[in-house]
Write a protein that holds these residues in place. Sequence first.
Motif, PDB file in Angstrom:
ATOM      1  N   GLN A 172       0.833  -1.205   0.000  1.00  0.00           N
ATOM      2  CA  GLN A 172       0.000   0.000   0.000  1.00  0.00           C
ATOM      3  C   GLN A 172       0.862   1.247   0.000  1.00  0.00           C
ATOM      4  O   GLN A 172       0.561   2.218  -0.691  1.00  0.00           O
ATOM      5  CB  GLN A 172      -0.943   0.006   1.211  1.00  0.00           C
ATOM      6  N   LEU A 173       1.935   1.216   0.788  1.00  0.00           N
ATOM      7  CA  LEU A 173       2.838   2.360   0.841  1.00  0.00           C
ATOM      8  C   LEU A 173       3.472   2.584  -0.534  1.00  0.00           C
ATOM      9  O   LEU A 173       3.527   3.707  -1.015  1.00  0.00           O
ATOM     10  CB  LEU A 173       3.916   2.138   1.907  1.00  0.00           C
ATOM     11  N   THR A 174       3.909   1.517  -1.165  1.00  0.00           N
ATOM     12  CA  THR A 174       4.520   1.646  -2.485  1.00  0.00           C
ATOM     13  C   THR A 174       3.504   2.161  -3.493  1.00  0.00           C
ATOM     14  O   THR A 174       3.829   3.026  -4.310  1.00  0.00           O
ATOM     15  CB  THR A 174       5.110   0.299  -2.950  1.00  0.00           C
ATOM     16  N   ASN A 175       2.267   1.658  -3.452  1.00  0.00           N
ATOM     17  CA  ASN A 175       1.223   2.168  -4.354  1.00  0.00           C
ATOM     18  C   ASN A 175       1.083   3.675  -4.174  1.00  0.00           C
ATOM     19  O   ASN A 175       1.031   4.420  -5.149  1.00  0.00           O
ATOM     20  CB  ASN A 175      -0.121   1.494  -4.071  1.00  0.00           C
ATOM     21  N   SER A 176       0.996   4.114  -2.936  1.00  0.00           N
ATOM     22  CA  SER A 176       0.839   5.531  -2.640  1.00  0.00           C
ATOM     23  C   SER A 176       2.034   6.327  -3.151  1.00  0.00           C
ATOM     24  O   SER A 176       1.869   7.402  -3.735  1.00  0.00           O
ATOM     25  CB  SER A 176       0.663   5.728  -1.137  1.00  0.00           C
ATOM     26  N   GLN A 177       3.237   5.813  -2.941  1.00  0.00           N
ATOM     27  CA  GLN A 177       4.436   6.501  -3.409  1.00  0.00           C
ATOM     28  C   GLN A 177       4.439   6.617  -4.934  1.00  0.00           C
ATOM     29  O   GLN A 177       4.804   7.659  -5.483  1.00  0.00           O
ATOM     30  CB  GLN A 177       5.698   5.758  -2.958  1.00  0.00           C
ATOM     31  N   ILE A 178       4.027   5.561  -5.601  1.00  0.00           N
ATOM     32  CA  ILE A 178       3.998   5.573  -7.062  1.00  0.00           C
ATOM     33  C   ILE A 178       2.962   6.577  -7.560  1.00  0.00           C
ATOM     34  O   ILE A 178       3.230   7.353  -8.484  1.00  0.00           O
ATOM     35  CB  ILE A 178       3.738   4.160  -7.620  1.00  0.00           C
ATOM     36  N   THR A 227       4.786   8.688 -18.279  1.00  0.00           N
ATOM     37  CA  THR A 227       5.126   7.381 -18.828  1.00  0.00           C
ATOM     38  C   THR A 227       5.533   6.481 -17.670  1.00  0.00           C
ATOM     39  O   THR A 227       5.894   6.971 -16.579  1.00  0.00           O
ATOM     40  CB  THR A 227       6.295   7.478 -19.818  1.00  0.00           C
ATOM     41  N   LEU A 228       5.486   5.181 -17.899  1.00  0.00           N
ATOM     42  CA  LEU A 228       5.894   4.256 -16.841  1.00  0.00           C
ATOM     43  C   LEU A 228       7.359   4.474 -16.471  1.00  0.00           C
ATOM     44  O   LEU A 228       7.717   4.422 -15.286  1.00  0.00           O
ATOM     45  CB  LEU A 228       5.627   2.809 -17.263  1.00  0.00           C
ATOM     46  N   ASP A 229       8.196   4.759 -17.455  1.00  0.00           N
ATOM     47  CA  ASP A 229       9.616   5.015 -17.174  1.00  0.00           C
ATOM     48  C   ASP A 229       9.793   6.257 -16.298  1.00  0.00           C
ATOM     49  O   ASP A 229      10.541   6.235 -15.312  1.00  0.00           O
ATOM     50  CB  ASP A 229      10.410   5.195 -18.475  1.00  0.00           C
ATOM     51  N   ALA A 230       9.121   7.342 -16.661  1.00  0.00           N
ATOM     52  CA  ALA A 230       9.258   8.595 -15.901  1.00  0.00           C
ATOM     53  C   ALA A 230       8.730   8.436 -14.484  1.00  0.00           C
ATOM     54  O   ALA A 230       9.337   8.934 -13.524  1.00  0.00           O
ATOM     55  CB  ALA A 230       8.519   9.724 -16.615  1.00  0.00           C
ATOM     56  N   VAL A 231       7.618   7.737 -14.340  1.00  0.00           N
ATOM     57  CA  VAL A 231       7.029   7.551 -13.013  1.00  0.00           C
ATOM     58  C   VAL A 231       7.905   6.635 -12.167  1.00  0.00           C
ATOM     59  O   VAL A 231       8.130   6.908 -10.984  1.00  0.00           O
ATOM     60  CB  VAL A 231       5.584   7.019 -13.117  1.00  0.00           C
ATOM     61  N   ALA A 232       8.431   5.565 -12.754  1.00  0.00           N
ATOM     62  CA  ALA A 232       9.313   4.666 -12.012  1.00  0.00           C
ATOM     63  C   ALA A 232      10.535   5.434 -11.497  1.00  0.00           C
ATOM     64  O   ALA A 232      10.920   5.303 -10.330  1.00  0.00           O
ATOM     65  CB  ALA A 232       9.745   3.499 -12.896  1.00  0.00           C
ATOM     66  N   LYS A 233      11.105   6.249 -12.359  1.00  0.00           N
ATOM     67  CA  LYS A 233      12.274   7.045 -11.961  1.00  0.00           C
ATOM     68  C   LYS A 233      11.911   7.999 -10.823  1.00  0.00           C
ATOM     69  O   LYS A 233      12.628   8.091  -9.823  1.00  0.00           O
ATOM     70  CB  LYS A 233      12.806   7.827 -13.154  1.00  0.00           C
ATOM     71  N   ILE A 250       5.417  -1.917 -12.603  1.00  0.00           N
ATOM     72  CA  ILE A 250       4.472  -2.757 -13.340  1.00  0.00           C
ATOM     73  C   ILE A 250       3.852  -3.811 -12.425  1.00  0.00           C
ATOM     74  O   ILE A 250       2.704  -4.208 -12.615  1.00  0.00           O
ATOM     75  CB  ILE A 250       5.154  -3.381 -14.582  1.00  0.00           C
ATOM     76  N   TYR A 251       4.572  -4.229 -11.413  1.00  0.00           N
ATOM     77  CA  TYR A 251       4.001  -5.160 -10.433  1.00  0.00           C
ATOM     78  C   TYR A 251       2.777  -4.524  -9.757  1.00  0.00           C
ATOM     79  O   TYR A 251       1.773  -5.183  -9.529  1.00  0.00           O
ATOM     80  CB  TYR A 251       5.055  -5.528  -9.384  1.00  0.00           C
ATOM     81  N   HIS A 252       2.870  -3.238  -9.446  1.00  0.00           N
ATOM     82  CA  HIS A 252       1.773  -2.528  -8.773  1.00  0.00           C
ATOM     83  C   HIS A 252       0.722  -2.018  -9.750  1.00  0.00           C
ATOM     84  O   HIS A 252      -0.468  -2.014  -9.436  1.00  0.00           O
ATOM     85  CB  HIS A 252       2.333  -1.367  -7.942  1.00  0.00           C
ATOM     86  N   PHE A 253       1.178  -1.526 -10.895  1.00  0.00           N
ATOM     87  CA  PHE A 253       0.285  -0.962 -11.919  1.00  0.00           C
ATOM     88  C   PHE A 253       0.719  -1.528 -13.266  1.00  0.00           C
ATOM     89  O   PHE A 253       1.682  -1.032 -13.853  1.00  0.00           O
ATOM     90  CB  PHE A 253       0.360   0.574 -11.917  1.00  0.00           C
ATOM     91  N   PRO A 254       0.022  -2.550 -13.744  1.00  0.00           N
ATOM     92  CA  PRO A 254       0.471  -3.260 -14.942  1.00  0.00           C
ATOM     93  C   PRO A 254       0.426  -2.458 -16.244  1.00  0.00           C
ATOM     94  O   PRO A 254       0.976  -2.897 -17.249  1.00  0.00           O
ATOM     95  CB  PRO A 254      -0.460  -4.471 -15.029  1.00  0.00           C
ATOM     96  N   SER A 255      -0.204  -1.281 -16.212  1.00  0.00           N
ATOM     97  CA  SER A 255      -0.264  -0.469 -17.428  1.00  0.00           C
ATOM     98  C   SER A 255      -0.394   1.000 -17.050  1.00  0.00           C
ATOM     99  O   SER A 255      -0.720   1.348 -15.906  1.00  0.00           O
ATOM    100  CB  SER A 255      -1.481  -0.866 -18.278  1.00  0.00           C
TER     101      SER A 255
END
Length: 180
Positions: free
Chosen positions: A6-12, A29-35, A45-50
């Motif tokens: 849940q914490l990771t979801n919130s952080q993302i 983008t997924l790359d920009a958000v991951a960074k 992608i584990y938390h948000f597959p798309s």
Amino acid sequence: MNKKSQLTNSQIIQAALSVAAEKGAGKVTLDAVAKAAGVSKGGLIYHFPSKEALISAMVQQLIEEAECQRSLQERTESSTLAAVLQTRAHFTRQIAGNTAMAILAAAAEQPALLQPVQQHNKDVMQQIQAEHGNALQATLLLLASEALIYHDLLNLSPFTAAERSALEQQLVQQARELQV
């Protein structure tokens, strides 16, 4: 879902909101958000597959934050309409306009992502109309509030901050009087 997840979801989601606010909808983008979130792309992608799943979560978080604020306002307001108007005035100032606009623009690429917002608005409208004998006047006040918000989001507003605040206060006052 465990606490760490849940914490990771919130952080993302917060990172995605930051990317949207700082760089615009096209840069979510997924790359920009991951960074920005400090996680690997695989972790994201584990938390948000798309991207759609991520935008959907962003939209849902904005709805939940607005509902939380409204719940707080309802403790001191005599009507749902007055609480909604107060919430919109405060909430719009709390979130950066470009964040909301970026989310809406990204979601607009796939209109189905806006369905939760549409349903939320419909539910709020029904509650307000059921609460007031003069449903038409209540609806007009709500729409005037929305017009102020969208003018700001689209950078079309002819009003200064002080004028906007005075208009918002007038709408809330009329909502309170309408309840009587």
